[in-house]
Design a protein around this motif. Structure first.
Motif, PDB file in Angstrom:
ATOM      1  N   VAL A 185       2.136  48.231  72.433  1.00 30.05           N
ATOM      2  CA  VAL A 185       1.269  47.141  71.986  1.00 30.05           C
ATOM      3  C   VAL A 185       0.096  46.995  72.944  1.00 30.05           C
ATOM      4  O   VAL A 185       0.273  46.958  74.164  1.00 30.05           O
ATOM      5  N   ALA A 186      -1.088  46.917  72.359  1.00 28.70           N
ATOM      6  CA  ALA A 186      -2.328  46.746  73.133  1.00 28.70           C
ATOM      7  C   ALA A 186      -3.269  45.875  72.305  1.00 28.70           C
ATOM      8  O   ALA A 186      -3.558  46.212  71.157  1.00 28.70           O
ATOM      9  N   ASP A 187      -3.724  44.780  72.875  1.00 26.66           N
ATOM     10  CA  ASP A 187      -4.612  43.887  72.142  1.00 26.66           C
ATOM     11  C   ASP A 187      -6.054  43.936  72.615  1.00 26.66           C
ATOM     12  O   ASP A 187      -6.924  43.392  71.943  1.00 26.66           O
ATOM     13  N   GLN A 188      -6.315  44.590  73.716  1.00 25.03           N
ATOM     14  CA  GLN A 188      -7.674  44.719  74.247  1.00 25.03           C
ATOM     15  C   GLN A 188      -8.089  46.192  74.204  1.00 25.03           C
ATOM     16  O   GLN A 188      -7.239  47.084  74.349  1.00 25.03           O
ATOM     17  N   PRO A 189      -9.379  46.462  74.023  1.00 30.71           N
ATOM     18  CA  PRO A 189      -9.837  47.863  73.947  1.00 30.71           C
ATOM     19  C   PRO A 189      -9.391  48.704  75.145  1.00 30.71           C
ATOM     20  O   PRO A 189      -8.960  49.850  74.966  1.00 30.71           O
ATOM     21  N   GLY A 190      -9.463  48.157  76.340  1.00 27.08           N
ATOM     22  CA  GLY A 190      -9.039  48.903  77.521  1.00 27.08           C
ATOM     23  C   GLY A 190      -7.560  49.230  77.503  1.00 27.08           C
ATOM     24  O   GLY A 190      -7.146  50.319  77.923  1.00 27.08           O
TER      25      GLY A 190
END
Length: 100
Positions: A49-54
């Motif tokens: 899970v990743a919610d930020q572009p970085g």
């Protein structure tokens, strides 16, 4: 030949069939928390899970390592087999209707 499935959903509901298909093929998924709703998450389950572009970039780069990709792929297959494969679904029906 893909390292993973990108599931960059920002809104939506319901089960995401493309994620189930990826898990069934042992393809790791990198998803927003919205896109991962309804799935077990973490490397052991094949869904990062990743919610930020970085965070997305980091997770995708992480999957280019063959050993790490293999481990997350195994988690993806495991989640599919335990929750979405035909036998797992039928077992849930049997339990719900007290047949098993």
């Amino acid at each position: 030949s893909a390292s993973g499935l990108i599931n960059y959903l920002r809104f939506g509901s319901g089960i995401k069939l493309k994620v189930i298909e990826a898990l069934g093929r042992g393809l790791p998924v990198v998803s927003t928390s919205v896109g991962a709703d309804g799935f077990a998450t973490g490397a052991a389950n094949g869904v990062l899970v990743a919610d930020q572009p970085g965070q997305f970039a980091d997770a995708l780069c992480e999957l280019t390592d063959p050993g790490r990709n293999r481990a997350v792929s195994d988690g993806a297959r495991g989640q599919f087999e335990s929750a979405f494969a035909r036998e797992a679904v039928f077992a849930c029906y049997d339990q719900a209707f007290a047949l098993g």
